[in-house]
Each structure stands twice: as structure tokens, then as C-alpha cells.
Design a protein around this motif. Sequence first.
Motif, PDB file in Angstrom:
ATOM      1  N   GLY A 124       0.789  -1.218   0.000  1.00 55.24           N
ATOM      2  CA  GLY A 124       0.000   0.000   0.000  1.00 55.24           C
ATOM      3  C   GLY A 124       0.821   1.267   0.000  1.00 55.24           C
ATOM      4  N   LEU A 125       2.093   1.176  -0.419  1.00 54.96           N
ATOM      5  CA  LEU A 125       2.985   2.332  -0.457  1.00 54.96           C
ATOM      6  C   LEU A 125       3.387   2.605  -1.899  1.00 54.96           C
ATOM      7  N   ALA A 126       3.974   3.751  -2.135  1.00 59.79           N
ATOM      8  CA  ALA A 126       4.419   4.092  -3.486  1.00 59.79           C
ATOM      9  C   ALA A 126       5.723   4.867  -3.398  1.00 59.79           C
ATOM     10  N   PRO A 127       6.736   4.494  -4.200  1.00 55.40           N
ATOM     11  CA  PRO A 127       7.990   5.234  -4.198  1.00 55.40           C
ATOM     12  C   PRO A 127       7.819   6.596  -4.845  1.00 55.40           C
ATOM     13  N   LEU A 128       8.783   7.489  -4.580  1.00 55.02           N
ATOM     14  CA  LEU A 128       8.762   8.798  -5.215  1.00 55.02           C
ATOM     15  C   LEU A 128       9.078   8.668  -6.698  1.00 55.02           C
ATOM     16  N   ASP A 129       8.549   9.580  -7.490  1.00 53.99           N
ATOM     17  CA  ASP A 129       8.880   9.654  -8.908  1.00 53.99           C
ATOM     18  C   ASP A 129      10.182  10.444  -9.036  1.00 53.99           C
ATOM     19  N   ALA A 130      11.231   9.786  -9.539  1.00 57.04           N
ATOM     20  CA  ALA A 130      12.545  10.430  -9.613  1.00 57.04           C
ATOM     21  C   ALA A 130      12.506  11.705 -10.441  1.00 57.04           C
ATOM     22  N   ASP A 131      11.613  11.754 -11.432  1.00 54.64           N
ATOM     23  CA  ASP A 131      11.542  12.931 -12.304  1.00 54.64           C
ATOM     24  C   ASP A 131      10.845  14.114 -11.629  1.00 54.64           C
ATOM     25  N   ARG A 132      10.232  13.865 -10.478  1.00 53.66           N
ATOM     26  CA  ARG A 132       9.488  14.931  -9.820  1.00 53.66           C
ATOM     27  C   ARG A 132      10.059  15.296  -8.450  1.00 53.66           C
ATOM     28  N   VAL A 133      11.263  14.829  -8.166  1.00 53.20           N
ATOM     29  CA  VAL A 133      11.888  15.153  -6.886  1.00 53.20           C
ATOM     30  C   VAL A 133      12.288  16.624  -6.881  1.00 53.20           C
ATOM     31  N   THR A 134      11.906  17.331  -5.833  1.00 55.17           N
ATOM     32  CA  THR A 134      12.252  18.744  -5.675  1.00 55.17           C
ATOM     33  C   THR A 134      13.056  18.924  -4.402  1.00 55.17           C
ATOM     34  N   ASP A 135      13.521  20.146  -4.193  1.00 57.95           N
ATOM     35  CA  ASP A 135      14.282  20.422  -2.971  1.00 57.95           C
ATOM     36  C   ASP A 135      13.461  20.114  -1.723  1.00 57.95           C
ATOM     37  N   ALA A 136      12.142  20.225  -1.824  1.00 58.86           N
ATOM     38  CA  ALA A 136      11.279  19.973  -0.666  1.00 58.86           C
ATOM     39  C   ALA A 136      11.282  18.503  -0.269  1.00 58.86           C
ATOM     40  N   ASP A 137      11.626  17.618  -1.219  1.00 58.50           N
ATOM     41  CA  ASP A 137      11.629  16.178  -0.915  1.00 58.50           C
ATOM     42  C   ASP A 137      12.943  15.713  -0.287  1.00 58.50           C
ATOM     43  N   LEU A 138      13.973  16.533  -0.320  1.00 58.71           N
ATOM     44  CA  LEU A 138      15.321  16.097   0.060  1.00 58.71           C
ATOM     45  C   LEU A 138      15.488  16.043   1.576  1.00 58.71           C
ATOM     46  N   VAL A 140      16.925  12.371  -0.211  1.00 55.22           N
ATOM     47  CA  VAL A 140      16.300  11.143  -0.678  1.00 55.22           C
ATOM     48  C   VAL A 140      17.371  10.082  -0.859  1.00 55.22           C
ATOM     49  N   LEU A 141      16.901   8.858  -0.984  1.00 54.32           N
ATOM     50  CA  LEU A 141      17.795   7.724  -1.195  1.00 54.32           C
ATOM     51  C   LEU A 141      17.435   7.071  -2.513  1.00 54.32           C
ATOM     52  N   VAL A 142      18.413   6.959  -3.401  1.00 53.88           N
ATOM     53  CA  VAL A 142      18.241   6.223  -4.655  1.00 53.88           C
ATOM     54  C   VAL A 142      18.610   4.767  -4.372  1.00 53.88           C
ATOM     55  N   PHE A 183      14.805   3.292  -7.853  1.00 57.49           N
ATOM     56  CA  PHE A 183      13.693   4.139  -7.429  1.00 57.49           C
ATOM     57  C   PHE A 183      14.193   5.078  -6.343  1.00 57.49           C
ATOM     58  N   VAL A 184      13.324   5.989  -5.934  1.00 54.17           N
ATOM     59  CA  VAL A 184      13.697   7.005  -4.954  1.00 54.17           C
ATOM     60  C   VAL A 184      12.716   6.961  -3.789  1.00 54.17           C
ATOM     61  N   GLU A 185      13.252   7.085  -2.559  1.00 51.45           N
ATOM     62  CA  GLU A 185      12.406   7.151  -1.378  1.00 51.45           C
ATOM     63  C   GLU A 185      12.990   8.166  -0.411  1.00 51.45           C
ATOM     64  N   PRO A 186      12.199   8.677   0.523  1.00 54.09           N
ATOM     65  CA  PRO A 186      12.738   9.622   1.504  1.00 54.09           C
ATOM     66  C   PRO A 186      13.876   8.989   2.304  1.00 54.09           C
ATOM     67  N   ALA A 268       7.118   2.482  12.410  1.00 52.17           N
ATOM     68  CA  ALA A 268       7.769   1.523  11.517  1.00 52.17           C
ATOM     69  C   ALA A 268       7.482   1.880  10.066  1.00 52.17           C
ATOM     70  N   HIS A 269       8.536   2.008   9.264  1.00 46.31           N
ATOM     71  CA  HIS A 269       8.413   2.301   7.834  1.00 46.31           C
ATOM     72  C   HIS A 269       8.894   1.077   7.056  1.00 46.31           C
ATOM     73  N   PHE A 270       8.010   0.477   6.275  1.00 49.45           N
ATOM     74  CA  PHE A 270       8.362  -0.717   5.500  1.00 49.45           C
ATOM     75  C   PHE A 270       9.429  -0.383   4.459  1.00 49.45           C
ATOM     76  N   LEU A 271      10.472  -1.207   4.407  1.00 52.08           N
ATOM     77  CA  LEU A 271      11.530  -1.039   3.411  1.00 52.08           C
ATOM     78  C   LEU A 271      11.404  -2.060   2.289  1.00 52.08           C
ATOM     79  N   GLU A 272      11.436  -3.348   2.647  1.00 56.91           N
ATOM     80  CA  GLU A 272      11.417  -4.396   1.636  1.00 56.91           C
ATOM     81  C   GLU A 272      11.261  -5.743   2.308  1.00 56.91           C
ATOM     82  N   MET A 273      10.995  -6.752   1.488  1.00 59.47           N
ATOM     83  CA  MET A 273      11.024  -8.130   1.964  1.00 59.47           C
ATOM     84  C   MET A 273      12.090  -8.870   1.185  1.00 59.47           C
ATOM     85  N   ASN A 274      13.016  -9.482   1.907  1.00 57.69           N
ATOM     86  CA  ASN A 274      14.059 -10.286   1.279  1.00 57.69           C
ATOM     87  C   ASN A 274      13.602 -11.740   1.244  1.00 57.69           C
TER      88      ASN A 274
END
Length: 615
Positions: A124-138, A140-142, A183-186, A268-274
Motif C-alpha cells: 500500500g505504499l508508493a515510491p517517489l517519482d525520480a523525475d518529480r523530486v524537488t528540494d522539498a523532498d530532500l 532522498v535515497l536512490v 527508485f527514490v524514497e525519503p 515503523a516504515h516498511f523497506l522491503e522483503m528479502n
Amino acid sequence: MISSVLVANRGEIACRVFRTCAGLGIRTVAVHSDADAAALHAREADTAVRLPGVAPADTYLRGDLIVRAALSAGADAVHPGYGFLSENAGFARAVQAAGLTWIGPPPQAIEAMASKTRAKRLMGLAPLDADRVTDADLPVLVKAAAGGGGRGMRIVRRAEELPAALEGARAEAASAFGDGEVFVEPYLAHGRHVEVQILADTHGTVWPLGTRDCSLQRRHQKVIEEAPAPALPAALTEELYALAVRAARSVSYVGAGTVEFLVADGRAHFLEMNTRLQVEHPVTEAVFGIDLVAEQIRIAEGHALDTVPPRASGHAVEARLYAEDPARDWTPQTGILYRLAVPAGVRLDTGYTDGDPISVHYDPMLAKVVAHAPTRAEAIRRLAGALERATVHGPVTNRDLLVRSLRHEEFTSARMDTGFYDRHLAGLTTPAHDPYAPLAAALADAHGRSRFGGWRNVSSQPQVKRYARDGEEHEVRYRHTRQGLTAEGVRVVHADARLVVLEIDGVRRRFEVSAYGDRIHVDGTALTALPRFPDPAARLAPGSLLAPMPGTVVRVAEGLAEGMAVEAGQPLIWLEAMKMQHRISAPAAGTLTALHARPGQQVEPGLLLAVVQES
């Protein structure tokens, strides 16, 4: 019933799976590249199969060759280990299509979770759109969508850095995982990396096997891990369990897996499932008293888990011992591992034995050392003490960093987060050398020659020996006398080629000495014996930038040319080694007077890449 297992991997994890298989009476099959023909995992297996005609760095990514090897060796099951093809759904399907048992989750579960972008959407989450990252989002982690281990990851703190970060992360991800999607996330600089081990069978039972804290990381790759994660509120722990089980059930998961979170501000912020076994699984095994590999095999055979998981007991801490230099941007090291031994009372998982080479082609992890005790404080003390007393002879390692990290007040009080090394690396890597190590090395060396009448009946000049340690030269003096070897300021109680005993200000100290050519190890101090009369022509110009490791020049800074002015810390050259890119930067502000590096060039350690003349 499974009777023969091929491990589609190498090194430590292959040896670890073989150990469990041997205990279960299951035959083992190894695969190996040409570079790994004499590696420990190839020697320990009952059968070893060479994977031909492939570059060493890519060998363990050739699923077609691995399946063929399993069939030719008579294996009836494949265990993927971690890394390489362990989270590749196509490989899992190929294994099953060949009539082999896959010791892992269903391919569709791997497919759903192996891409971090798909996994986030599933939760139920969505990564940031790399093309729309602004200074306000920084910041971020690629991140790479496939794989892990810190490869394909970049922190971006300024918007103008994003294009280069995306390019570098894509290249690194494509090289390591065969998939350049990122992808990009905070970026949360002060969160804790907490994960939940899960184990699920084909009958609908899912075990959440406790938490692990893996916050001490370098380059987004874990260095020290522990179970359970300390100082977590009970309610948050239960929330993590529920989220982990939810993730597993959402994809009908089977086998061992790990759900990773970043915990910050009590959330808790979900990162990934290995969808595989984790490197740090031994701490969970120690706390729960189980063998996760044995459980993987039982589940693959169709056995059901008990409805109630085992109870946890005590605390476990694991440290990853790497051949790398933390003080020099974590640069990987290669060479011969002359000796590796740890005291009794801790667990050692390794893919090396004494005398093995450390290859440029693969991850530089030498071993995992694990301590288990009734309390966290006892486990930390036991692990730090074992590492401090361990014998590690060969290239530079992170051993001293591990010991200091374990004893750091921020770690012992469980106040660490993923920015630990950003804050403390300089202090943790400050050399603390034994001033008597060079003398002990000289006296041990002199022992052999003293048997041939080294002393004289008349006063003579002292013997002089010179050693290099961390780029600094040390000169020591001693004498041969009727009473034996003597040195100013100390009393030589005993000296032979392996042991020197000195009395210093009334305190007797023992020094164990091991020599491998001109490389001498005195306890934990590594020295290089220097010629008495050095070649003056061998000196390099000040500001010379040398290749720190074997590798390939993948990039030179755009527009870089001889005669240009450069700033201190300015990135100049990028090398790729061990599936990661390593940046070579200007050591000081000045002028680039020479540039020898070219994209695509293969380099060896010590090759001159460029020269920056300081202004």
C-alpha cells in the motif's frame, strides 16, 4: 526426501549450507568459477562442478549453467544461499522445470517482492517519482529495485546531485544484479534498521521469529547485527510481527524470509522483503535454538511447522569481518589470508582457510563472528573480546573498527541508528598502535641470525631495522651481546622467531610474531619490513593517486584534463571492483598535472592513475 543439494553460491554461505546438509546425511554439490577452483566451498562439498567459459564475476549469475551442473552431478535440490540468483524468480522456475526441488519461496512470491517498487505497492505504499523530486523532498535515497547489500544505492542531499546519483546507481545495479531499475524514497538519517525473520510452511503456518537490529551499516551494507532488537516498545514489536506476517501471507510465502523496516520516531516504515536467507540469520538461530537451513530443507520436503514457534532465550550479536580499510573510504583489500582464528566460545562462519587468496571478483567479507549470552551486555563483551584476541593475518581488515564499535557507548546503550558511522568513523579508525611492535618484530627476526655469532667482543654500532606501518616508517635499534639481545629502555626476557617477551617498566609483556615474507604481524599490528637502503628512485611524486585495488576504470570526471584546477575532495575517477563503484578524489586543492586513467582500463593495486599538485 532430498538426498543431494547443490548450493548455487560460493564462500561462507555455501560452506554454511554444506555443514547442515552433512549433519542431515544429505550429499552436497558445489559450483565454482575458475577463480574459485581451490576455494573452501569447492573443497568441502562431496562433488564440485566447474562453471566454464564465464567471467569470474558473472559465473554465479548463470542460472542455465547451474541447473545443468545440478543435473550432471545428480543433485535433486538447489539451495540458492543469499545474493547472486537467490531472489531471481526466473532461476527458481528453471530449477523447478528441470525436476529439481527449489529450497526457497515460490517463484511468484519472489517476483512479487524481489522488486522493491512492487513490494511497496503491495504493502500500500508508493515510491517517489525520480523525475518529480524537488528540494522539498530532500534528502532522498536512490535504491536498486532488485538486489541489496548496499549496491545501487546513493544518498542525494541536493537536487543537482540527483542525475549523477541515478546514473551511478543504475550502472552499479545492472552490474551486480543484471537489472538497472532504481527508485527514490525519503532518506531518514537517524532511523534504526529493524527486521523480522519469518518462516512459513506449505500448510499455512507463518512464524515471526523475533526482531533483529542491523543499524550499524557502511555504504548501506550491514556490519553488526543483533537479536532481539534492543529497546523496542512491546507494542511496536507486535506491530512489526503483524506487518511481517501480513507481508508473507500477501504473497503466499513459503520458507525463510525477512521483512525489513526503518524505525524512526516510534513508527515503523516498511523497506522491503528479502525472499531468501539473510547474512545475519545466525543471531536468530542462536536466540531461538534452531537451524534455519535445516528448517528450509524440511519445509521444501513438505513438512509442517509446529503451530507455536520456539521461545527466544538470551541475546546474540554478529560482526561481519571484511577485508577492507575503513579509514580509506572502506576500500576493499585483496591478497593472501595467511591466518584466521578466533577463540573458543563464539561461532565462526567463513568461506576461507589459512593461505587462501582474497579475490577481487567477489564481496570482501571474510567471516561472520557470532556471540550468544544470557544478556545483551554479556554478548557484546564476549564478541568484542573474541574479535580483539582473534588472529587475522593478511590484508587490512575492519577488525579494530568492529571492536571499537561494539564498545562504543552509543552502541552499548542501544542508542545507535543508521548514521552511526557518519558520526563516529573518524574516531573509530584513529590508529592506536603498540609502540613496541616494531622492536618485537626486529628481535624475532634477529633471533635466527644471533645463533650464528652475531655478538662481537668489542663495542659496535647497534643493529638497525626499519618497518612501515600505515604509511609511516619506524626505525628500531638493538644489540647482540654476550647476554643475548638487548634494546634500550626494555629488558629482553625472551626472543625467538615466534615469541618475544619484554619487561617494560617492571611489567612483563608477551608479543606473538608471525612473518610471511616481508609482512610481519605482531599480535594485532601489521608491519612491512623495509630494506635497509631504500631505492631513492622508487618515490612517487606528492599528490600521486594510486589504484587502491584491482579493478576497472568505469568513469573519468566529465571534461577532466591535465592542467585543470581541482578542489579538495572533488571526484576524479571511478573504479569498479567487487561489483561496487569506488570513487578516487583529489586529496587537496591544486592542479591536475597528470591523468593516466582511461575508461575501460584494467588496473592493478598501486598503478598511478593521476597526480594532483597541491596549490
